[in-house]
Design a protein around this motif. Structure first.
Motif, short mmCIF file in Angstrom:
data_model
loop_
_atom_site.label_atom_id
_atom_site.label_comp_id
_atom_site.label_asym_id
_atom_site.label_seq_id
_atom_site.Cartn_x
_atom_site.Cartn_y
_atom_site.Cartn_z
N GLY A 44 0.73 -1.45 -0.06
CA GLY A 44 -0.08 -0.19 0.18
C GLY A 44 0.94 1.41 0.00
N ASN A 45 2.24 1.11 0.55
CA ASN A 45 2.76 2.41 0.85
C ASN A 45 3.66 2.40 -0.41
OD1 ASN A 45 2.07 3.09 3.16
ND2 ASN A 45 3.49 2.04 4.34
N TRP A 46 4.22 1.40 -1.26
CA TRP A 46 5.31 1.50 -2.18
C TRP A 46 4.94 1.23 -3.68
CZ3 TRP A 46 8.62 4.69 -0.69
CH2 TRP A 46 9.14 4.88 0.55
N ALA A 47 3.68 0.80 -3.74
CA ALA A 47 3.22 0.29 -5.00
C ALA A 47 2.27 1.37 -5.76
CB ALA A 47 2.30 -0.99 -5.03
N LEU A 48 2.40 1.35 -6.96
CA LEU A 48 1.74 2.56 -7.61
C LEU A 48 -0.01 2.24 -7.53
CD1 LEU A 48 1.34 4.98 -9.50
CD2 LEU A 48 1.79 3.48 -11.21
N ILE A 49 -0.73 2.87 -7.04
CA ILE A 49 -2.32 2.68 -6.94
C ILE A 49 -2.95 3.87 -7.54
CG2 ILE A 49 -4.07 2.31 -5.35
CD1 ILE A 49 -2.28 1.34 -3.46
N GLU A 60 2.33 10.67 -3.95
CA GLU A 60 2.45 9.32 -4.44
C GLU A 60 3.37 9.34 -5.71
OE1 GLU A 60 0.93 6.90 -3.12
OE2 GLU A 60 0.30 8.16 -1.55
N ALA A 61 4.04 10.47 -6.11
CA ALA A 61 5.00 10.35 -7.29
C ALA A 61 6.18 9.24 -7.09
CB ALA A 61 5.57 11.88 -7.50
N ILE A 65 8.57 5.11 -9.18
CA ILE A 65 9.82 4.39 -9.23
C ILE A 65 9.67 3.35 -8.24
CG2 ILE A 65 12.06 4.77 -8.62
CD1 ILE A 65 11.29 6.41 -10.96
N SER A 66 9.37 3.56 -7.22
CA SER A 66 9.11 2.23 -6.02
C SER A 66 8.56 1.03 -6.44
CB SER A 66 8.97 2.77 -4.77
OG SER A 66 7.22 3.09 -4.82
N SER A 67 7.55 1.23 -7.27
CA SER A 67 6.65 -0.05 -7.88
C SER A 67 7.38 -0.77 -8.81
CB SER A 67 5.46 0.66 -8.52
OG SER A 67 5.65 1.51 -9.59
N GLN A 68 8.35 -0.12 -9.33
CA GLN A 68 9.33 -0.76 -10.43
C GLN A 68 10.15 -1.83 -9.55
OE1 GLN A 68 11.35 1.45 -13.12
NE2 GLN A 68 9.91 3.41 -12.86
N PHE A 69 10.05 -1.84 -8.37
CA PHE A 69 11.16 -2.72 -7.86
C PHE A 69 10.31 -3.74 -6.77
CE2 PHE A 69 13.44 0.96 -8.76
CZ PHE A 69 14.70 0.12 -9.26
#
Length: 216
Positions: A44-49, A60-61, A65-69
């Motif tokens: 919930g914190n790091w995936a792109l929602i 949420e920008a 980036i973070s969702s790519q990992f």
């Protein structure tokens, strides 16, 4: 149809590709250590929602980036890292280490934005390096269309490795992804095919423009 290797060796160590693989594996290992409720919070914190991004794009920008990992399971991770290893080394060699890293992340960002635009009210988390890696594959098609990808094909009753031109392999791949994207509902759980297609297109266009500018 599974790619094994290409006939396109490089003369430089793919530092960024290897580093990206290590970071993705380490993060996935951390995910496995989390309890169920911790994992849910982590995603919930790091995936792109999309819904959260639309509501507060500045906050949420970072998730672009973070969702790519982040990856949902071991097969998701292994598949992505293998394709990154196979196609990424040649593109890193052509672009250079830092330019490749920027290019990789940029493709992932645009693929995430494409998913947000098509399903802005979706509460489903988007995660994985697929969009960025699709961009690398698009770049590979532009730069090395005649390279041969040795691919496992099911023929008769066994798998047989057959060299296939990159333009054919990647052309068939993106055609399939496009068909799936047209059929899929981005508001439902599943593979983010549109992110694959958008990443691929962005990667191909970006490298094409870069190649033309580099010649000037």
């Amino acid at each position: 149809m599974f790619p094994l290797y290409d006939d396109n060796p490089t003369q430089d160590t793919s530092i960024v590709v290897y580093s990206l693989i290590v970071v993705n594996v380490l993060i996935f290992g951390y995910q496995l250590s989390l309890l169920d409720f911790q994992f849910t919070q982590w995603i919930g914190n790091w995936a792109l929602i999309p819904k959260g991004f639309v509501a507060n794009p500045i906050r949420e920008a970072i998730t672009l980036i973070s969702s790519q990992f982040l990856h949902g399971n071991i097969l998701h991770l292994v598949g992505n890292m293998w394709f990154l290893y196979l196609f990424g080394n040649n593109i890193e060699y052509k672009l250079g280490h830092w330019k490749f890293l920027f290019f990789y992340l940029l493709c992932g960002v645009f693929s995430g934005l494409a998913q947000v635009i098509t399903a802005p009210m979706s509460g489903l988390p988007m995660l994985g390096a697929s969009g960025a890696i699709s961009g690398v594959m698009g770049a590979y098609l532009v730069r090395f269309p005649r390279a041969r990808i040795v691919t496992l094909l099911w023929i008769g009753f066994s798998f047989i490795p057959i060299p296939i031109p990159a333009v054919v392999f990647l052309g068939l791949w993106i055609a399939g992804q496009t068909i799936y994207a047209a059929m899929a509902n981005p508001n439902l759980p599943g593979v983010a095919y549109l992110a694959h297609v958008s990443g691929f297109v962005v990667g191909a266009i970006a490298v094409l423009i870069y190649s033309k500018l580099a010649k000037k």
